[in-house]
Enzyme design. Sequence first.
Site, PDB file in Angstrom:
ATOM      1  N   ARG A 279       0.830  -1.220   0.000  1.00 18.66           N
ATOM      2  CA  ARG A 279       0.000   0.000   0.000  1.00 18.66           C
ATOM      3  C   ARG A 279       0.858   1.260   0.000  1.00 18.66           C
ATOM      4  O   ARG A 279       0.481   2.265  -0.609  1.00 18.66           O
ATOM      5  CB  ARG A 279      -0.933   0.011   1.206  1.00 18.66           C
ATOM      6  CG  ARG A 279      -2.107  -0.907   0.990  1.00 18.66           C
ATOM      7  CD  ARG A 279      -3.159  -0.690   2.050  1.00 18.66           C
ATOM      8  NE  ARG A 279      -4.350  -1.416   1.721  1.00 18.66           N
ATOM      9  CZ  ARG A 279      -5.125  -2.016   2.615  1.00 18.66           C
ATOM     10  NH1 ARG A 279      -4.833  -1.971   3.886  1.00 18.66           N
ATOM     11  NH2 ARG A 279      -6.207  -2.665   2.227  1.00 18.66           N
TER      12      ARG A 279
ATOM     13  N   LYS B 237     -20.036 -15.009   2.200  1.00 18.00           N
ATOM     14  CA  LYS B 237     -21.482 -14.783   2.364  1.00 18.00           C
ATOM     15  C   LYS B 237     -22.196 -14.223   1.149  1.00 18.00           C
ATOM     16  O   LYS B 237     -21.719 -13.270   0.523  1.00 18.00           O
ATOM     17  CB  LYS B 237     -21.683 -13.784   3.506  1.00 18.00           C
ATOM     18  CG  LYS B 237     -21.388 -14.325   4.885  1.00 18.00           C
ATOM     19  CD  LYS B 237     -21.714 -13.210   5.840  1.00 18.00           C
ATOM     20  CE  LYS B 237     -21.552 -13.589   7.271  1.00 18.00           C
ATOM     21  NZ  LYS B 237     -21.693 -12.370   8.081  1.00 18.00           N
TER      22      LYS B 237
ATOM     23  N   GLY C 204     -13.296  -3.055  -0.115  1.00 22.10           N
ATOM     24  CA  GLY C 204     -14.654  -2.527   0.025  1.00 22.10           C
ATOM     25  C   GLY C 204     -14.973  -1.470  -1.015  1.00 22.10           C
ATOM     26  O   GLY C 204     -16.082  -1.417  -1.549  1.00 22.10           O
TER      27      GLY C 204
HETATM   28  P1  AMP Z   1     -15.130 -12.489   1.834  1.00 20.12           P
HETATM   29  O1  AMP Z   1     -14.474 -11.617   2.853  1.00 20.12           O
HETATM   30  O2  AMP Z   1     -16.624 -12.517   1.904  1.00 20.12           O
HETATM   31  O3  AMP Z   1     -14.602 -12.271   0.437  1.00 20.12           O
HETATM   32  O4  AMP Z   1     -14.745 -13.969   2.252  1.00 20.12           O
HETATM   33  C1  AMP Z   1     -13.445 -14.415   2.301  1.00 20.12           C
HETATM   34  C2  AMP Z   1     -13.373 -15.551   3.246  1.00 20.12           C
HETATM   35  O5  AMP Z   1     -14.268 -16.567   2.842  1.00 20.12           O
HETATM   36  C3  AMP Z   1     -12.009 -16.192   3.292  1.00 20.12           C
HETATM   37  O6  AMP Z   1     -11.445 -15.971   4.557  1.00 20.12           O
HETATM   38  C4  AMP Z   1     -12.271 -17.667   3.047  1.00 20.12           C
HETATM   39  O7  AMP Z   1     -11.571 -18.509   3.920  1.00 20.12           O
HETATM   40  C5  AMP Z   1     -13.766 -17.796   3.294  1.00 20.12           C
HETATM   41  N1  AMP Z   1     -14.363 -18.929   2.567  1.00 20.12           N
HETATM   42  C6  AMP Z   1     -14.249 -19.194   1.264  1.00 20.12           C
HETATM   43  N2  AMP Z   1     -14.897 -20.330   0.951  1.00 20.12           N
HETATM   44  C7  AMP Z   1     -15.407 -20.824   2.099  1.00 20.12           C
HETATM   45  C8  AMP Z   1     -16.161 -21.979   2.419  1.00 20.12           C
HETATM   46  N3  AMP Z   1     -16.500 -22.867   1.489  1.00 20.12           N
HETATM   47  N4  AMP Z   1     -16.513 -22.164   3.705  1.00 20.12           N
HETATM   48  C9  AMP Z   1     -16.155 -21.264   4.646  1.00 20.12           C
HETATM   49  N5  AMP Z   1     -15.445 -20.133   4.401  1.00 20.12           N
HETATM   50  C10 AMP Z   1     -15.077 -19.922   3.134  1.00 20.12           C
END
Ligand code: AMP
Length: 397
Positions: A36, A199, A378
């Site tokens: 960064r 999510k 974000g």
């Molecule tokens: P996000 O911040 O929503 O982009 O999510 C990223 C996080 O999602 C990472 O830390 C991953 O470890 C987690 N992740 C990805 N796939 C899975 C899964 N199948 N089950 C649980 N966590 C997951």
Amino acid sequence: MSSFQQYSFAGKRAIVRVDFNVPMDKTTGLVADDKRICAALPTIQHILKNGGSAVLLSHFGRPKNGPEAIFSLAQITAKVSELIGTPVQFAADCISTEAFELSQNLKPGEVLLLENVRFYKEETAGDQAFAQKLAQHGDCYVNDAFGAAHRAHASTTQLASFFPQDKMAGLLMNAEIENAQKVLHHAARPFTAIVGGAKVSDKILIVENLLNLADHIIIGGGMAYTFFKAMGGHIGNSLCEADRLDTCLDIIEKAKAKGVQIHLPIDAIIADRFAADAQTATSASAEITDGWMGLDIGPAAIKDFTSVLRASKTILWNGPMGVFEMPAFENGTKSIAYAVAEATKNGAFSLIGGGDSAAAVHQFDLSEQVSYVSTGGGALLEYFEGKTLPGMQALAD
Ligand code: AMP
């Protein structure tokens, strides 16, 4: 808004809002990853080379109640000096008489780093009077903190209003916007968006907006299992947002109506618990045994997604395909990263969203083999959700 390239910095003090929110190594107390800081160097160096001086303003972590040593930017001053290649002075706060004396005495070519702007609650509150005080540090305002452009904070929005003729985006901010706009408004077809992560609820707005932009949407990561559940599948203990089942069905319907192809992972690497040393197996994503959970996409899904990516001319990637932080579940994300790199080599334009997708591309050493890795997690997400970023808007107003 002024043009950064054409602006005359000679004899001027430029307040530069940067994003120096870098990770620290807890054992050594040193900067663990300086990407960064490096990303802001061209902007800082341009100002210095053109006879200006720079007052650097940044947030660092999320302090809750005023100053805290672990969130002090004093810890990174040496690193910033080393990278800019000139000694950087440090002001122990943002708006004291001493801090103003330091900025007023800056000579051309000199740099001052102010203490963490989030030590003031007025920053996150977007306080106009606080911004007016910050404005006394310089003659012009440069915003190069794309990573904070989705925040309506004093240093990213209100501060700009005190420089109606002398406010501008820095080189990093401009590069981020240019690359994002290439995908948003001028995507060569077919355009494939890869959306992953934990999510559905976090990614619903971007997926909704991508339905109007993309030809293909690949959905991986934990969020895919809510889709399988919604379609009547058995997903065991995989991540599921029960209140988002209808949202998933709605997305599938809308995609059909708009002629957008949604690709879900046919198979999964499943585990008997959420742990790096869990027992693993391969399973159809819609037929996961009770007690097991999907933690990565499987080999058939990789093959399927890779062939979509091979035929793509524009690729946007936000969110990992699995729990890539654990080696047992990194293969899906790694394979997709390689497929994106291969498509790029064959002429596709690829934009990697910040946050975890950027971390994954760096982890697999592929940053140089994709078109652009964004520094904004974000901020980029919100840009692709179709929102106006307050930090950008404040420069245009
Ligand atoms: P996000 O911040 O929503 O982009 O999510 C990223 C996080 O999602 C990472 O830390 C991953 O470890 C987690 N992740 C990805 N796939 C899975 C899964 N199948 N089950 C649980 N966590 C997951």
